[in-house]
Each structure stands twice: as structure tokens, then as C-alpha cells.
Motif scaffolding. Structure first.
Motif, PDB file in Angstrom:
ATOM      1  N   ARG A 141       6.924  22.574  46.493  1.00 19.42           N
ATOM      2  CA  ARG A 141       5.556  23.027  46.811  1.00 19.42           C
ATOM      3  C   ARG A 141       4.495  22.104  46.208  1.00 19.42           C
ATOM      4  O   ARG A 141       3.307  22.284  46.450  1.00 19.42           O
ATOM      5  CB  ARG A 141       5.349  24.466  46.336  1.00 19.42           C
ATOM      6  N   ASP A 289       0.584  24.350  50.094  1.00 20.66           N
ATOM      7  CA  ASP A 289       1.131  24.787  51.380  1.00 20.66           C
ATOM      8  C   ASP A 289       2.146  23.778  51.921  1.00 20.66           C
ATOM      9  O   ASP A 289       1.801  22.636  52.222  1.00 20.66           O
ATOM     10  CB  ASP A 289      -0.032  24.940  52.383  1.00 20.66           C
ATOM     11  N   ILE A 290       3.406  24.228  52.030  1.00 20.92           N
ATOM     12  CA  ILE A 290       4.431  23.352  52.633  1.00 20.92           C
ATOM     13  C   ILE A 290       5.076  24.063  53.827  1.00 20.92           C
ATOM     14  O   ILE A 290       6.243  23.846  54.147  1.00 20.92           O
ATOM     15  CB  ILE A 290       5.516  22.953  51.609  1.00 20.92           C
ATOM     16  N   GLU A 291       4.263  24.914  54.449  1.00 23.40           N
ATOM     17  CA  GLU A 291       4.779  25.694  55.565  1.00 23.40           C
ATOM     18  C   GLU A 291       5.359  24.781  56.650  1.00 23.40           C
ATOM     19  O   GLU A 291       4.733  23.799  57.055  1.00 23.40           O
ATOM     20  CB  GLU A 291       3.615  26.507  56.155  1.00 23.40           C
ATOM     21  N   GLU A 292       6.558  25.160  57.104  1.00 22.93           N
ATOM     22  CA  GLU A 292       7.168  24.375  58.188  1.00 22.93           C
ATOM     23  C   GLU A 292       6.397  24.637  59.483  1.00 22.93           C
ATOM     24  O   GLU A 292       5.902  25.741  59.703  1.00 22.93           O
ATOM     25  CB  GLU A 292       8.635  24.762  58.346  1.00 22.93           C
ATOM     26  N   GLU A 293       6.301  23.621  60.291  1.00 27.19           N
ATOM     27  CA  GLU A 293       5.514  23.747  61.515  1.00 27.19           C
ATOM     28  C   GLU A 293       6.087  22.805  62.562  1.00 27.19           C
ATOM     29  O   GLU A 293       6.383  21.647  62.254  1.00 27.19           O
ATOM     30  CB  GLU A 293       4.047  23.376  61.212  1.00 27.19           C
TER      31      GLU A 293
ATOM     32  N   LYS B  47       8.317  16.962  52.426  1.00 26.48           N
ATOM     33  CA  LYS B  47       7.307  18.000  52.657  1.00 26.48           C
ATOM     34  C   LYS B  47       5.906  17.439  52.885  1.00 26.48           C
ATOM     35  O   LYS B  47       5.036  18.117  53.417  1.00 26.48           O
ATOM     36  CB  LYS B  47       7.260  18.974  51.465  1.00 26.48           C
ATOM     37  N   ASP B  78      11.533  19.021  61.998  1.00 25.74           N
ATOM     38  CA  ASP B  78      11.723  19.384  60.577  1.00 25.74           C
ATOM     39  C   ASP B  78      10.473  18.999  59.780  1.00 25.74           C
ATOM     40  O   ASP B  78      10.564  18.448  58.682  1.00 25.74           O
ATOM     41  CB  ASP B  78      12.956  18.685  59.967  1.00 25.74           C
ATOM     42  N   SER B  79       9.328  19.297  60.373  1.00 25.35           N
ATOM     43  CA  SER B  79       8.071  18.853  59.777  1.00 25.35           C
ATOM     44  C   SER B  79       7.319  20.015  59.121  1.00 25.35           C
ATOM     45  O   SER B  79       7.727  21.172  59.216  1.00 25.35           O
ATOM     46  CB  SER B  79       7.207  18.201  60.858  1.00 25.35           C
ATOM     47  N   THR B  80       6.249  19.669  58.424  1.00 24.10           N
ATOM     48  CA  THR B  80       5.400  20.678  57.782  1.00 24.10           C
ATOM     49  C   THR B  80       3.973  20.525  58.311  1.00 24.10           C
ATOM     50  O   THR B  80       3.618  19.496  58.904  1.00 24.10           O
ATOM     51  CB  THR B  80       5.364  20.499  56.253  1.00 24.10           C
ATOM     52  N   LYS B  81       3.188  21.553  58.009  1.00 24.26           N
ATOM     53  CA  LYS B  81       1.782  21.510  58.406  1.00 24.26           C
ATOM     54  C   LYS B  81       1.088  20.278  57.809  1.00 24.26           C
ATOM     55  O   LYS B  81       0.309  19.601  58.480  1.00 24.26           O
ATOM     56  CB  LYS B  81       1.114  22.786  57.865  1.00 24.26           C
TER      57      LYS B  81
END
Lengths: 299, 102
Positions: A141, A289-293, B47, B78-81
Motif C-alpha cells: 500500500r 490507494d492500490i485498488e486493482e482496476e 502497484k 493486472d493493473s491498479t488505479k
């Protein structure tokens, strides 16, 4: 020549010291200097550790013999010399601690000299684990904060003529804040910018350097996004601030109404190289914020 | 007829720090695109990415291909915002800059 340190040392008061040590034509005032730490009696901000260390390295790099006259190390934690001793400052510069019982405080990441050419090991095995322990969040994080450090270190690697960054970090739980200061004693940000824009003053040159898309093209792949990315992440996502002191210029970047407020100032002295101090709030959510997207080009 | 190649960043570089690390990925991407393959880049175990890496790995492709071609042939998984925002922001800025000089 004996130089008394100011009673209080922070980013503002450092210029009193710098004026005593560096001439107007930006050379050391003497070949032999004694820095008197006993006059540093009131307080020192975390960035003071970095400032002093950077200054000593700059002087020594120019052939100056620097002696340190330490102050008294009281048992009070807010004593500046005690803080410096706990931060391993005297151990690094004198070869030993002033007091054998001094130890690194849990909330401190002590003074480190980081090779900006290859800092990944230090970031992965020292910096991020320390921050993770302080904040009680898993290392992944902290990826955005690590990227902020990478942006600064890449900047030192690509633009300074000396690729060592002097780093010090302090967690201040009561303020929900982490302070990180990084300094190099390279040529300074205004120096490279003024090569391309000689009409700019030094404070204007620092402002130009953080403009999105501005690059001095010191390296062929540079595109002028690193400092902008750093400031956006720290100020907007981390609800914090970034201060840049370099040569005779100062730039402050603070959060105002959820946008970045830039302010430039002329310094009252000459900072040899570049000092960046950043602060972010530990209760700001976006910087963690390490939210997957899923990725889509068209969002 | 090309194929879809999945490229795991961590299979090719130990770190994602410098321009040099990005250039390694850029060269692989360019090679696959030249062979008419589409590429899906995986950020597994990553990340966030700094701008130097993104510039030299991905934005540099704009010197070889137009943006429409890149959008049709390069994707990320497999990515992040945080990564997505930085990539899109970098490409968007670069496209706008280039339009000024057309």
C-alpha cells in the motif's frame, strides 16, 4: 574559523548558517571550519539533519577541513544535540555517538546516503519496511510513496553531478504526518533550467522545473513529468506539502481547495545543491490507494 | 496474422526504476508490434510506476506508431488505479503536445 550554529535550525533559519559558511560567489569561506553545535540549543526540525549533513559533505567535497564541536547531549528528547545523536548524525560525522545510550528513535529513519543510480534495494528493504512498521499498513500500500521517492532519486541521478541523495525521515504520530527530506549537493535545479532559460531567476527556474512537460533534456528519455508527479501525489493524494530549496530559490507547493498552490521566494542565502522536504498525512486515503482496476484506453 | 502476446514485466526486469529498465520493455514491445502481434502487458506484483519507467517503456512508442495503432495493439492487465492514471495521463499529455506541432 569557528561558526556558531543558530539556536533553532529549520528550512528558514538554515540561511543564517549558510551565509556564514558560503561566500556570495558560492565558495567556502575558509579552508578550515569548526562548526559549533553547542549554540544549537532550542530546536532542530527533522530536515535540519539532512541540511547539516549535506552542508558538511559539500564543504569536504571542496577540500575544506570540517571539525565538529558538539553540544551537550541532555537526556531530554527535544534537545537538538540529543535528536542529532539519536539520528546517528554524530556517529556518521565523528565516527561515534556522543552518548553511548543514544539510539535511533522508533519513529525515525536515520540519516542515510542513498545511491540514486540504484536505490531499489534501499527502498525495498529499508525505507518501505520502516514506513510500513510506522503506519501499520502492508508494504504494497506504500507503492505510491515509493514512486515519489523514485521520482526524486531519478531527478538526482539524471540532473545532479553528484548521484548521492542524503535522506532522513520522521514519523510524527501526533500530527498524523510523515516528513521526509532528501538533499543532494549537485549543481542545483536552477543551474540546469537556466542553461535553457537564462532569463529566469533561480526561484522562477525551480517553478519552471516542476511544470508538467518541461524538461532540460539532460537525458534523452526525460519528458518533464517526474517532479510534477511527485508534487501531485504528495500534495493532492497525500494532503501534504513539498518544499524545494535550491541555490537562491525556494518553491513551496501546498494544498489549497484541493488544488496545488505554488509559491516562490528568493532565499536569503545559497543552498548548495537541492533540498526537497515533503510531508504527507497518514490519514489521507488516496496516497495509499492500490485498488486493482481494469485498464481501458477510453475511460 | 499476428497473435496476442502476454508480457509479464517482472519476467524481464528486476526493478521498474529507471529509463534503462523501461527501455528493456520498450524494445520487447517494439519487436512484438513489428511482428504484427498484439501485446497484453501484465503488471502483476507491481502497484505503482514512476514516470521515467512509463516514458521509456510505453510513451516512447509514440515515436514509432500513431496513438490509434497503440490503442488497438497494446493493452494492460493486472493493473491498479494508480498505474492506469499515470499511463493515461502521460499519453494524454504527450498527444496534446504533439498536436500543437502538427
Amino acid at each position: 574559523m569557528k561558526i556558531d550554529l543558530p539556536r533553532r535550525l529549520n528550512r528558514d533559519s538554515m540561511y543564517t548558517l549558510l551565509q556564514k559558511v558560503i561566500t556570495r560567489d558560492r565558495n567556502p569561506v575558509s579552508d578550515e571550519l569548526v562548526l559549533n553545535f553547542s549554540t544549537l540549543s532550542k530546536f532542530i526540525e527533522p530536515c535540519g539533519v539532512t541540511i547539516l549533513s549535506n552542508l558538511i559533505h559539500w564543504l569536504e567535497n571542496r577540500g575544506v577541513t570540517v571539525d565538529i564541536l558538539p553540544g551537550e547531549v541532555s537526556r531530554w528528547e527535544d534537545s537538538p544535540n540529543k535528536f542529532l545523536d539519536d539520528s546517528m548524525f554524530f556517529e556518521q560525522h565523528l565516527g561515534e555517538k556522543l552518548n553511548e545510550y543514544s539510539q535511533v528513535r522508533v519513529t525515525t529513519l536515520p540519516l542515510q546516503h542513498v545511491n540514486a543510480k540504484d536505490p531499489t534495494g534501499w527502498l525495498s528493504y529499508k525505507f518501505t519496511p520502516w514506513l510500513s512498521r510506522q503506519l501499520g499498513v502492508p508494504p504494497n500500500r506504500l507503492a505510491t510513496i515509493q514512486v515519489c521517492m523514485e521520482e526524486i532519486l531519478n531527478n538526482i541521478k539524471d540532473h545532479a553531478d553528484n548521484t548521492t541523495g542524503c535522506v532522513f525521515a520522521q514519523f510524527i504520530p501526533g500530527n498524523h504526518e510523515v516528513l521526509i527530506s532528501i538533499s543532494d549537493f549537485g549543481v542545483g535545479i536552477p543551474y540546469n533550467v537556466q542553461e535553457k532559460h537564462p532569463e529566469l531567476t533561480e526561484k522562477e527556474a525551480i517553478r519552471k522545473a516542476v511544470e508538467r512537460g518541461f524538461s532540460t533534456q539532460t537525458q534523452p528519455y526525460n519528458r518533464g513529468f517526474g517532479l510534477d508527479n511527485l508534487i501531485s501525489n504528495v500534495v493532492l493524494n497525500g494532503k501534504g506539502s513539498v518544499y524545494i530549496h535550491s541555490l537562491n530559490g525556494i518553491l513551496s507547493c501546498q494544498n489549497g481547495n484541493n488544488s496545488i498552490q505554488y509559491k516562490t521566494n528568493d532565499a536569503f542565502g545559497h543552498y548548495p545543491g537541492t533540498l526537497i522536504e515533503l510531508a504527507f498525512k497518514t490519514n489521507a486515503e488516496d496516497i495509499f490507494d492500490i485498488e486493482e482496476e481494469g485498464f481501458s484506453w477510453d475511460d | 496474422m499476428g497473435r496476442l502476446v502476454k508480457l509479464h514485466i517482472k519476467d524481464y526486469v528486476d526493478q521498474v526504476y529507471s529509463n534503462d529498465d523501461g527501455v528493456v520493455i520498450y524494445q520487447i514491445l517494439k519487436n512484438e508490434l513489428e511482428n504484427s502481434n498484439k501485446v497484453s502487458v501484465s503488471f502483476q506484483d507491481i502497484k505503482a510506476l514512476n514516470s521515467s519507467f512509463i516514458n521509456s517503456a510505453f510513451v516512447e512508442l509514440l515515436n514509432d506508431y500513431d496513438f490509434q495503432f497503440i490503442k488497438e495493439n497494446l493493452s494492460f492487465v493486472d493493473s491498479t488505479k494508480a498505474i492506469n492514471n499515470t499511463i493515461k495521463s502521460r499519453f494524454s499529455f504527450e498527444i496534446d503536445e504533439r498536436k500543437q506541432y502538427v
